[in-house]
Design an enzyme around this catalytic site. Structure first.
Site: not given
Length: 802
Positions: A287-289, A365, A427, A430
């Site tokens: 998701d963060h990618d 990324s 993030r 986190e």
């Protein structure tokens, strides 16, 4: 006369003989009657106990003592029908076309943009008197976990100006439905976003750009690129048609997000014993990618407080209101901090859009970043490697961040020389599992880079780095579509839509008309389903697996300092692959609903008592902030019958969730996407209900079919040759954990699934490893006069390099 004893009547009117013994016949009769009575009572009591047990078991599976429902039943009556509906659609689904008009009135455009500029100035002036959040608070940490880069901050200012320009346009002449008004005149603000791309792309460029440009050659700076608006599958539904948060169809406010969280999404704990917490860890990493929503900030990048001084309210505030019956009211908590996502500029003036700061593609990324400055800061510029921090016991961790205002660093840790970390995504600190995953992949990059450098000593730093990055992106794609997605969508859908990785050969279905851009609904609601599967207690396991330690989930948030201790990352990883997830349903652990970003010392300090946030409330509020249409509109978008009454929900929802939803929402069209989709019964073979299946399926089809650099695509100039591809197909997350942890020696091959007979713990050395020798350049020396020149030739069939 017989002597008196305890059986002698004290008063009697009749003379009766006194026997020294009772009749044995009478005694036996009484005894048998009593035995029969006891038997009947026993049978009756057993019946009651059995009935009680059955009712308790039933209540565990169906309802709690407060009337809340469990959602453990699957949608067993509908799979064929739903599957047929999904198969009958044209994929990816067609986005709704938003009507637009062209304006040639230069004076009106000038007036609209001038109005927007004045409103931007007003916002800047308000910020001079708007308080910021205290650094060491849950709300500050929440704003830090939704980062906004300097570039995004600058773009959001233009987006804000455009938003008010659109309000001016529609207030002065536009009638009916809100449409995009596109310029046919020159504008300093809009030209950059309206003119056709001036980017020159090399279609044989071997490596991806960092920001996603030139992936799609027809739309090189739009499809899937960073710092662009999320894709709208359905037109936004704002209260005023342009930007104010969604309201009820009646025009009245919707039930507060916090009340929906309390009533519909109550705490309940039911394990899904088939899958491990690593499923949620990988989901967050991916998701963060592919998503990073920009959050509104002050003009100088400062945080914004919305629940403090009410005399000056920032225009980007949208706090979660606490109702009078909320348990927080007993401590006079009336408001939960919430700042709107930043607006992003577009070519036309229309409804407010939000910005994705990263590329849509699964490209690593999250490890490297999307801006050249960040990528460069993470590299050593030697041998293609990434910077790492070396501990006293000679282990490598991510490079450290000494920013005291990052929401993570702590004074007590700094005194010990321990800091939070830096990575391609801000993030990364986190939670401890996420930081561990970042560490694993940074180590993995360096291991590959070192091996490629040894195999090809003539390669320079840039070639080693880019080739390593290319392999890393391919492995992330392979793990996502081989191990992660089948759990979400089920094997039947994976096969039907050709989403499984190829066993041999290439994927031949790249389509440059497919827009891989992340959908707003996906980033804001659909892919946030994973929050419901996170358990309240996280397990840590040592090597012997017999001494588990359990830690409350909130204590792992912004707390990566355990990684400085030898063995702690291994214990966290072992725990993640050996802990059950919670079932995917409408219910959440209190760790997320009461203690999000809370620290115990803040909670227990009576002078500055601070409460953790409610993630469910924040998710619902975010959907309204983004103008996501209601749940029923998404059902219709997916091709399912659009519900017209609450009773139409009964086909896909259990009666208790439906009852709670019906008690809060006035109209069936008011139900939030997040709440409605999570309340659906999961389909057989999947952990998702129909609507989430549809929306997540659509996005992952786009990410595969719309990626020119998809790792299985046939163009070897930008992809991999057949033997390299065969090696990448050996990739498993289990092996990457084995190779890059400190001392994980045994693991199950499919780490997102729990240990079972077909997925048992095995030694790491038994799991296949990718062979990098197939990346060796074959160089043959060719005479060039008195000198010789190395020329790259095709690889031979007998390359074997240890």
């Amino acid at each position: 006369m017989a002597e008196s004893d305890e059986r002698t009547r004290l008063l009697t009117n009749e003379n009766r003989p006194q026997y020294s013994f009772n009749s044995s016949i009478a005694r036996e009769r009484k005894k048998r009657v009593k035995q029969f009575q006891c038997l009947l009572c026993g049978i009756f009591l057993c019946c009651i106990i059995v009935a009680l047990i059955v009712s308790i078991v039933f209540s565990i599976n169906v309802t709690f003592d407060d009337g809340t429902a469990s959602n453990n039943s699957t949608n067993e009556t509908a799979p064929v029908e739903i599957f047929n509906i999904l198969m009958s659609q044209t994929w990816p689904l067609k986005d709704e076309e938003i009507k637009n008009i062209t304006s040639n009135d230069s004076s009106q455009w000038k007036a609209a943009l001038l109005f927007g500029s004045k409103e931007l100035d007003k916002k800047d002036n308000i910020e001079l008197n708007t308080p910021t959040l205290p650094v060491d608070t849950p709300s500050y940490r929440h704003q830090k976990v939704t980062p906004t880069s300097i570039k995004a901050l600058q773009l959001s200012r233009i987006g804000y100006l455009e938003e008010y320009g659109a309000k001016y346009m529609h207030r002065n002449g536009s009638k009916g439905a809100i449409m995009k008004i596109c310029p046919n005149v020159t504008s300093n603000y809009l030209d950059e976003f309206c003119q056709k791309s001036t980017i020159t792309c090399n279609e044989l460029q071997r490596y991806r750009s960092f920001d996603g440009t030139c992936n799609n050659l027809k739309n090189p700076d739009k499809f899937g690129t960073s710092f662009r608006p999320f894709r709208r599958a359905i037109a936004a539904d704002y209260g005023d048609g342009i930007s104010s948060p969604r309201v009820s169809k009646s025009g009245q406010p919707l039930p507060t997000a916090r009340t929906v969280s309390l009533i519909v999404h109550r705490p309940f704990y039911r394990d899904d014993v088939k899958f491990s917490v690593m499923l949620a860890v990988w989901g967050q990493f991916v998701d963060h990618d592919i998503t990073a929503t920009a959050l509104s900030k002050g003009s100088n990048g400062s945080s914004i407080s919305c629940c403090g001084d009410q005399s000056t309210i920032h225009p980007e505030c949208f706090p979660v209101i606490i109702d009078k019956d909320d348990p927080l009211m007993k401590d006079n908590v009336t408001c939960m901090e919430f700042v709107r996502s930043a607006p992003t500029p577009t070519c036309c003036l229309g409804s407010r859009q939000q910005m994705n700061q990263v590329t849509a593609f699964i490209d690593g990324s999250v490890i490297y970043g999307v801006e050249h400055s960040l990528v460069s800061s993470l590299r050593t510029m030697q041998g293609g490697t990434l910077k790492m921090y070396v501990t006293k016991d000679n282990r490598t961790l991510l490079p450290v961040s000494q920013n005291v205002n990052d929401g993570c660093n702590r004074e007590d840790a700094r005194k010990k020389g321990e800091y939070c970390f830096e990575a391609g995504d801000s993030r990364s600190n986190e939670n401890l599992h996420l930081t561990s995953m970042h560490t694993i992949w940074a180590r993995h990059h360096n291991n590959i880079a070192n091996n490629l450098s040894r195999i090809n000593p003539h390669w320079n730093d840039e070639q080693i780095f880019q080739e390593t990055r290319k392999i890393i992106g391919a492995q992330m794609q392979h793990i996502t579509y081989k191990e992660f997605l089948p759990i979400l969508l089920g094997p039947e859908i994976m096969k039907s839509f050709n989403l499984y990785p190829q066993k041999t050969g290439n994927f031949q279905s790249y389509n440059d008309s497919v827009d891989a851009t992340i959908a707003n609904n996906f980033a804001t609601a659909a892919f946030r389903f994973a929050h419901t599967i996170i358990p309240g207690l996280m397990k840590f396991l040592a090597n012997d697996s017999k001494s588990p330690e359990f830690i409350e989930m909130h204590k792992m948030l912004f707390n990566p300092f355990k990684l400085y201790e030898p063995g702690e990352m291994d214990r966290a990883l072992r725990g993640a692959v050996n802990t059950n997830i919670e079932a995917n349903d409408p219910f959440f652990t209190n760790e997320l609903k009461q203690h999000l970003f809370e620290r115990d010392e803040e909670k227990n300090n009576t002078k500055t008592k601070r409460y953790g946030l409610d993630l469910v409330s924040l998710n619902i509020q975010r959907g309204r902030d983004h103008g996501l249409p209601g749940y029923v509109e998404w059902r219709s978008h997916c091709g399912f019958k659009k519900p017209e009454t609450f009773s139409d929900f009964s086909y896909d929802m259990d009666e208790y969730s439906l009852s709670n939803i019906k008690s809060l929402y006035r109209d069936v069209e008011d139900v939030d996407l997040y709440t409605g989709a999570l309340s659906e019964k999961p389909l057989n073979g999947s952990i998702l209900g129909p609507t989430l299946t549809c929306l997540i399926l659509d996005q992952f089809i786009r990410l595969k079919y719309g990626d020119r650099y998809w790792y299985e695509n046939p163009n070897e100039e930008i992809g991999f040759n057949p033997r390299q591809l065969d090696e990448i197909r050996k990739t498993t997350l289990a092996k990457i954990i084995c190779d890059n942890s400190d001392n994980v020696t045994h693991i199950q091959p499919r780490v997102m699934e729990r240990i079972s007979q077909n997925n048992d713990n095995i030694p790491c050395e038994k799991i296949p490893r990718m062979n990098l020798t197939y990346w060796k350049d074959n160089l043959r020396k060719i005479p060039m006069g008195d000198n010789q020149m190395d020329v790259k030739t095709s690889q031979s069939n007998d390359i074997h390099i240890s």
